[in-house]
Design a protein around this motif. Structure first.
Motif, short mmCIF file in Angstrom:
data_model
loop_
_atom_site.label_atom_id
_atom_site.label_comp_id
_atom_site.label_asym_id
_atom_site.label_seq_id
_atom_site.Cartn_x
_atom_site.Cartn_y
_atom_site.Cartn_z
N THR A 153 0.82 -1.02 0.02
CA THR A 153 0.07 0.00 0.13
C THR A 153 0.86 1.25 0.01
O THR A 153 1.81 1.49 0.68
CB THR A 153 -0.96 -0.16 1.15
OG1 THR A 153 -1.76 -1.15 1.34
CG2 THR A 153 -2.04 1.30 1.25
N SER A 164 2.38 -0.78 4.59
CA SER A 164 1.88 0.36 3.95
C SER A 164 3.02 1.57 4.02
O SER A 164 3.72 1.60 5.12
CB SER A 164 0.79 0.69 5.10
OG SER A 164 0.64 2.21 4.74
N GLY A 220 -1.66 5.25 0.28
CA GLY A 220 -3.15 4.60 0.20
C GLY A 220 -3.70 3.91 -0.65
O GLY A 220 -4.86 3.24 -0.80
N ARG A 221 -2.83 3.50 -1.80
CA ARG A 221 -3.34 2.84 -2.76
C ARG A 221 -2.16 1.48 -3.36
O ARG A 221 -0.99 1.51 -2.86
CB ARG A 221 -3.26 3.61 -4.03
CG ARG A 221 -3.96 4.94 -4.07
CD ARG A 221 -3.89 5.78 -5.21
NE ARG A 221 -4.32 5.13 -6.50
CZ ARG A 221 -4.32 6.01 -7.51
NH1 ARG A 221 -4.11 7.33 -7.58
NH2 ARG A 221 -4.95 5.36 -8.83
N GLU A 222 -2.96 0.57 -3.62
CA GLU A 222 -2.13 -0.69 -3.67
C GLU A 222 -1.15 -0.67 -5.14
O GLU A 222 -1.50 -0.11 -6.19
CB GLU A 222 -3.18 -1.94 -3.98
CG GLU A 222 -3.91 -2.38 -3.07
CD GLU A 222 -2.92 -2.70 -1.78
OE1 GLU A 222 -2.03 -3.89 -2.02
OE2 GLU A 222 -3.06 -2.29 -0.70
N SER A 280 2.04 11.61 -0.26
CA SER A 280 0.74 11.35 0.49
C SER A 280 0.36 12.71 1.00
O SER A 280 -0.95 12.79 1.31
CB SER A 280 0.91 10.38 1.57
OG SER A 280 1.73 10.95 2.51
#
Lengths: 832, 219, 288
Positions: free
Chosen positions: B19, B83, B22-24, B89
């Motif tokens: 992650t 993560s 926040g995104r894969e 970010s």
């Protein structure tokens, strides 16, 4: 001429880190933007991590180079076997000094031609870490695998580490063609030195060593080279100044200069380390030519520590100061041996910087300067913030502090007594350089107003007596020369090969058909300074527009007008001159068009608030966008003979320079835009551990008319932090075998936030009479003064033990061993 | 990396899924690839700067599961399933900065920008722990990241400015006396009496900087 | 500065890790927090055939607390020592010491076991371990063995962990109530390796004399050492500034470190006594 404009510091209590450092616009300022703290144009992209650094640059088919570095200090290359390396999948080529010798000229070099250097060692290695071979591969990982697989045989030769031993008759020779390890020697005598010293009441004499450090930016030097169209080699590089010297890179690569184009890439810090950095782009260019593919060579930290384009000054002084009984400074006698390492790439220009302000801010007309530049098995030298002038500041202030102590004078007293007075400017110093303007009393007064010396001197006594604590107070007043002239590159030699006198800067201002502003800068100028903000502010000032509306770009070398780039605190002064020059030309064209359109006399018109209008009748006028539309699209509406478009360029030459005399009894004017500063430090020293800390720190600088107070302040704090590093922490060390001991950041110690003092800051503005707006350079900031003030404070704290800082960096062991020796001599007990 | 070195099995090459901001993000990596190089070269998160590659300078600092770590000292395979946050970010848009990024802009907390993403991330981490800190504490908390330009003073000021913004403090004490009065507060403040900053590029990226006292004088 | 090629394994159990160790022995290196090993990989000072990453072994991430001991799994992060209230209450020397380990970014990832196994003589955790009489828990093909910290450090960056073994935990005895503690370190910068550092735990008797003393000193020889001669002089002594200083001076005999670019031998001798005296003084002040 002097205005003092700074709100002064709030008084602070003992041990409380506090300060104040901002500057308001000068009261009653004629300027709309200059002198106001402005947020930087450069920042937003940096804040989101899009600085556009060289390592961020991507390119189809890009290959990567890694370097095999010499494991020994001195040796003859016997063989380089690349067989195993070339078997590794992904390894493309191995390039060695033999290839350089066959296909290149030596690198650019302002020293003797008999001390030639290639980007990869040819025949001999001359220092531990020197580049020996390059492996080019599909990734940096694989390139390093290839380096590991090289089999290199080097026949070791005796290492030369001590410059004094290198001067002995039987010393091994580094460069056989040169025949001696003495690369350069000369004595300059200005005034009556012998008589002055013979007649002095007091002669202070000391041996001092300024240790080797370097700019050490957090981004290393790197380049990507690509063989491009029409046989043009494109080199993208974060080196500064290349529009000044790209033809020399072309020469090294045996290409016509119009077949090399250098593209500016923003740098993540330089501080001199990327000033004229040429070996990285030269090497990347050569490798790209060899493999006919794009090649990236970005130094890793070890590459940079061991084999960057340059380490900085490494000087041994025998220095003498002649003083009258009343504290009048009479003369200075310098005998300096500079350990230049294995090459003399920039000649001895770092000593030109020393001579530009050789006698500091003091009335002293007698100066002898004996320089020996020595070759040893160490990395070559070059620029670091101050370029050698900061070293002279340290030496001079060291001697003056000793004189003051001997005469029972306070440090501020002896300095004030000897200041050049503000009505004595322009002031010619021994050697010929001119100081343009200054008000040294005002700077000292301001600094004394920020640190309560009476309070601290009382505290010093009380803490020693009541708490067995040792605090010391240091005060220095030093020069910050700015805006070098290129005559300092060659006046050292009676018959210089290339007695250049130009060091210009250029700007192009375009008002596009919509009336929007574009500015083109002509050198790679962004290393963390604020070239775009400065340019935008000056354009805004000239046209009365919002600085945020100005867009700034940088020219590649194929499009660049004459430019020199940042260095020696020159850029703000020079680019302002260029922009103002271009603005004046543009003003004329705008007014001519508007006057023609409105049928009013041109001399009745002015440009203000982004509008051209009749003086006294502002309703009669045009917006710049209207004028621009006319300029681009309505040729028949233009005055007779005028051509379309609204763009002007200007090349601003050095504002005040002169040739040296033929016999070099006068070196001419070569660094006349003279800033000044006073730093005061209050420090505590733990005599049992040698640890030091700051209790108070103030810096007052005079950089002439201030463009942007908050960014000037940033140079002061940043330079001070580097001065802390030079004085206390940073050391590029070699052992007796010439092995490099500072190859990681675990051993090369850059100050963290814990080691740097909270500072109070003030500014005095003494405009230069010779520059546009009266601006002086201020980029080298605190590093001009900090090593001196720290040395002085530590000496003062441990005066009872005879502490005398003679060598930088000052290590905890130096302090403790001095204390222990003094106690032993006094028969005192050891302490804990 | 494009070529493989010795063997072609899971000990030298792996598929990972992480992650990121926040995104894969998924990809195949050599097991020896550092996290920093994966972020930079494969995911184009070039804000992760390599200053020393031996864990001292801190320029490659990222947040791993919310904690600051050196990305040059992690292998990409090690963060599989975890993560990672980079400065992107907060904001990757220069025209819409996060309040911490704004604070660095206003206080001149950066010069060359090379340590800046790390400093901004570290600021986020320490202010999430605690908003009220002395300057002395701030200095200690940021001391794991080297800055070669600023001398740290304006970074300390930036952290304190960011804390004020995140606390929602009125920007009152910040700025009298430098800029012409009409322009004071033109970009200052998060709502309340003062207008919010205009987007950069529409006239604000070079607004006057209304500050008259050093942050360090106030603590 | 990129890691060399290696075969990477990330076992999820101690058994699996031990069998990998048994298979590859000294051709393998254990990757824990990586704050020392990965720099060595990047600089290519370490070139293992096999890298065994133990970060996915959940067993090694646990902390077990009893009345008498706190046992940390090998990959418990150093940062835990700074923030955990149980550690603060039971082993207060550890949080005092932990903030000197590199910087917080290192401690977020760096592990307790990794620092002990790396066995740098200038490091804080090994010094704390010998001072506090910690026990090392080592797993091997024949099961688990326990070794006293003082026997564990075998020389310059070496331990008694064999090629087929793995350090899995360290067990710190909880000192009795009233034990005073101190940790003093001098480094070039905060966060750097110690030029010298001393840890002390001691107790006082009812008369205020020192009843027991344990002192460990870092960075003066090839491994962290207990200052036995100092301890012996201190026990039974009424601690004063002068008496502590005199006792601490006995440490100088242990200093063998030669000159390096950061400190001379002579300075280290002096400094060893200074940090020892200061650590003892701090511990006395906290003892009750």
């Amino acid at each position: 001429m002097t205005t003092t404009t700074t709100p002064d510091s709030t008084p602070n209590s003992a041990g409380d880190r506090s300060g104040t450092e901002s500057v308001p616009a000068p009261e009653g300022s004629r300027h709309r933007y200059l002198g106001r703290s402005m947020k930087r144009v450069e920042d937003p992209r940096l804040l989101v991590g899009r600085g556009g650094y060289i390592a961020d640059t991507k390119m189809a088919g890009l290959t990567h180079a890694a370097i095999y570095r010499s494991p020994v200090a001195h040796g003859r290359i016997v063989s380089i076997d690349a067989t195993e390396a070339l078997k590794i999948p992904g390894v493309i080529a191995v390039v060695t000094g033999e290839d350089c010798k066959a296909h290149m000229n030596p690198c650019m070099n302002f020293g003797p031609a008999t001390i030639a250097q290639y980007p990869l060692a040819v025949d001999k290695v001359r220092y531990a870490g020197e580049a020996v071979a390059a492996v080019i591969a599909e990734s940096r990982y694989i390139a390093e695998d290839g380096v590991d697989a090289l089999v290199v045989e080097i026949e070791a030769l005796p290492p030369l580490v001590d410059p004094f031993k290198a001067l002995e008759d039987d010393a091994p020779i580094l460069h056989e063609e040169h025949g001696t390890n003495l690369a350069y020697e000369r004595t300059f005598v200005f005034g009556e030195v012998e008589d002055t010293f013979a007649g002095a009441d007091l002669v202070i004499e000391d041996r001092l060593h300024w240790g080797r450090s370097a700019g050490m930016p957090l981004e290393t030097t790197g380049a990507i080279a690509r063989p491009g169209l029409n046989g043009v080699l494109e080199i993208h590089c974060n080196s500064m100044n290349f529009s000044y010297f790209v033809f020399l890179i072309a020469t090294a690569l045996k290409l016509p200069s119009n077949r090399v184009t250098m593209h500016p890439v923003p740098a993540g810090g330089s501080f001199g380390s990327k000033f004229t950095a040429h070996k990285v782009p030269t090497l990347a260019g050569f490798l790209a030519l060899q493999v006919q593919r794009p090649v990236s060579y970005v130094e890793d930290r070890q590459d940079h520590l061991m084999n960057s384009d340059h380490h900085a000054s490494d000087r041994y002084y025998d220095a003498r100061l002649a003083v009258k009984g009343d504290g009048t400074l009479l003369g200075l006698d310098i005998d300096v041996v500079d350990d230049y390492g294995a090459f003399l790439q920039f000649g001895v220009g770092t000593h030109g910087n020393a001579l530009s302000q050789g006698v500091g801010p003091y009335r002293m007309q007698n100066l002898r300067y004996h320089l020996r530049a020595v070759l040893t098995n160490k990395c070559q030298q070059g620029a670091y913030r101050g370029f050698g002038s900061e070293v002279q500041n340290w030496v001079l202030e060291r001697l003056i502090d000793q004189a003051a102590a001997r005469l029972g004078m306070a440090p501020e007293e002896i300095r004030r007594k000897n200041f050049i007075q503000k009505d004595q400017f322009p002031y010619k110093i021994p050697g010929g350089n001119l100081y343009d303007s200054g008000d040294y009393d005002a700077v000292l007064d301001k600094a004394l107003g920020m640190v309560d010396l009476d309070h601290w001197r009382a505290e010093q006594k009380r803490l020693r007596e009541e708490e067995d604590r040792y605090i010391g107070i240091g005060l220095v007043t030093t020069q910050e020369r700015s805006v070098f002239s290129s005559t300092e590159f060659w006046y050292w030699f009676d018959e210089p090969a290339f007695p250049i006198t130009s060091s210009p800067e250029s700007a192009t201002i375009t008002i596009d058909p919509s009336g929007e502003f574009q500015v083109l800068l002509h050198s790679q100028a962004m290393w963390g300074n604020s070239p775009e903000t400065v340019a935008a502010m000056v354009v805004a000032e000239e046209f009365g527009i919002d600085p945020a509306k100005v867009n700034i770009r940088y020219a590649d070398s194929a499009h660049a007008l004459p430019g020199t780039g940042p260095g020696g605190s020159r850029f703000t002064v020079m680019v302002t001159g260029a922009i103002r020059g271009a603005s004046r030309k543009l003003h004329k064209k705008i007014i001519d068009i508007a006057a023609h359109t409105l049928e009013v006399p041109a001399e009745d018109m002015e440009i203000t608030n982004g509008r051209v209008q009749v003086k006294g009748a502002p309703e009669v006028g045009q917006e710049l966008a209207e004028v621009a539309a006319t300029a681009y699209f309505f040729a028949l509406n233009l005055p007779e003979g005028m051509t379309s478009g609204l763009e002007e360029q200007y090349t601003y030459d050095h504002p005040l320079t002169s040739l040296p005399s033929a016999d070099r009894s006068d070196l001419g004017i070569f660094y006349p835009i003279m800033g000044h500063n006073c730093h005061i430090a209050v420090m505590e020293v733990d005599p049992d551990t040698g640890q030091v800390s700051f209790l108070d720190y103030a810096a007052v600088h005079d950089a002439g008319t201030i463009v942007n107070p908050i960014t000037l302040g940033g140079h002061v704090t940043g330079g001070t932090a580097q001065g802390v590093g030079t004085a206390l922490l940073e050391e590029l060390a070699y052992d007796e075998a010439g092995q490099f001991k500072s190859a990681t950041f675990l051993d090369y110690l850059i100050p963290t936030a814990n080691e740097v003092p909270a500072m109070k800051m003030g500014h005095v503005e003494t405009p230069s009479p010779f520059t546009e707006y009266g601006i002086k350079g201020g980029g080298e900031g605190g590093r001009m003064a900090t090593p001196g003030v720290i040395s002085a404070a530590i000496d003062d704290a441990l005066r009872e033990y005879g502490m005398q800082v003679r060598q930088l960096p000052i290590k905890p062991s130096d302090i403790v061993q001095t204390v222990l020796a003094a106690k032993a001599a006094n028969g005192g007990a050891a302490t804990t | 990396m494009t070529l493989q070195q010795t063997r072609d099995d899971s000990t030298t090459r792996r598929r990972i899924s992480v992650t990121i901001n926040g995104r894969e993000a998924a990809g195949e990596v050599d097991t020896r690839l550092t996290l920093a190089d994966w972020l930079r070269d494969e995911l184009d998160l070039v804000s992760v700067h390599l200053g020393c590659e031996h864990g001292v300078c801190g320029c490659c600092t990222v947040l791993l599961n919310g904690q600051s770590v050196r990305a040059c000292l992690l292998l990409a395979v090690q963060v599989d399933g975890q993560s990672v946050e980079t400065v992107e970010s907060l904001s990757s848009n220069p025209q819409e900065l996060h309040p911490i990024q704004e604070a660095f802009h206003e206080e001149h907390g950066l010069q060359c920008g090379f340590c800046t993403p790390a400093m901004v991330l570290r600021t986020k981490e320490i202010l999430e722990e605690k908003l009220d800190r002395t300057n002395e504490e701030v200095r200690h908390e940021i001391s794991g990241i080297l800055c070669r330009c600023t001398g740290y003073q304006n970074i300390v000021n930036s952290v304190q400015c960011a804390a004020r913004k995140l606390r929602g403090d009125a920007p009152s004490q910040h700025g009298d006396g430098i800029a012409p009065a009409a322009e004071v507060g033109a970009f200052e403040g998060q709502g309340g009496e003062d207008p919010a900053p205009a987007p950069i590029g529409t006239g604000d990226d070079l607004t006057s900087h209304p500050r008259s006292e050093n942050e360090e004088a106030r603590a | 500065m990129k890691p060399p090629p290696f075969a990477y394994y990330d076992p999820t159990s101690v058994d699996e890790a031990v069998s990998l160790r048994a298979e590859h022995e000294f051709d393998s290196l254990i990757l824990a927090g990586g704050q020392s090993l990965v720099p060595m990989l990047n600089i290519r000072l370490a070139r293992p055939e096999v890298l065994i990453d133990i970060n996915r072994i959940e067993d090694l991430q646990t902390v077990r607390v009893t009345d008498t001991h706190v046992e940390f799994g090998a990959t418990v992060r150093q940062h835990h020592l700074e923030v955990d209230p149980v550690v603060r209450e039971k082993l207060p020397l550890l949080p005092e010491m932990a903030r000197y380990i590199g910087h917080v970014e290192n401690r977020h990832r760096g592990t307790i076991g990794g620092s002990l196994a790396h066995a740098d003589s200038a490091a804080e955790l090994p010094t704390a371990a010998i001072t506090m009489d910690a026990e090392m828990v080592i797993a091997g093909p024949n099961g688990v063995r326990v070794e006293a910290a003082q026997d564990f450090f075998a020389g310059w960056m070496s331990t008694t962990v064999d090629g087929d073994e793995l350090l899995v935990a360290v067990r710190f005895p909880v000192p009795r109530a009233g034990t005073g503690y101190g940790f003093v370190e001098v480094a070039r910068r905060d966060g750097d390796f110690a030029l010298a550092a001393a840890a002390a735990q001691l107790t006082l008797d009812e008369s205020g004399r020192i009843a027991s003393a344990a002192i460990g000193v870092a960075s003066i020889t090839d491994r962290p050492v207990r200052a036995g001669a100092v301890e012996r002089q201190l026990v039974g002594m009424l601690p004063t500034r002068a008496s502590v200083r005199e006792a601490a001076a006995a440490i100088v005999e242990e200093v063998t470190a030669s000159d390096d670019m950061h400190a001379t031998h002579a300075y280290r001798r002096h400094l060893a006594a200074v940090v020892t005296a200061r650590a003892v003084t701090a511990a006395v002040a906290r003892a009750s």
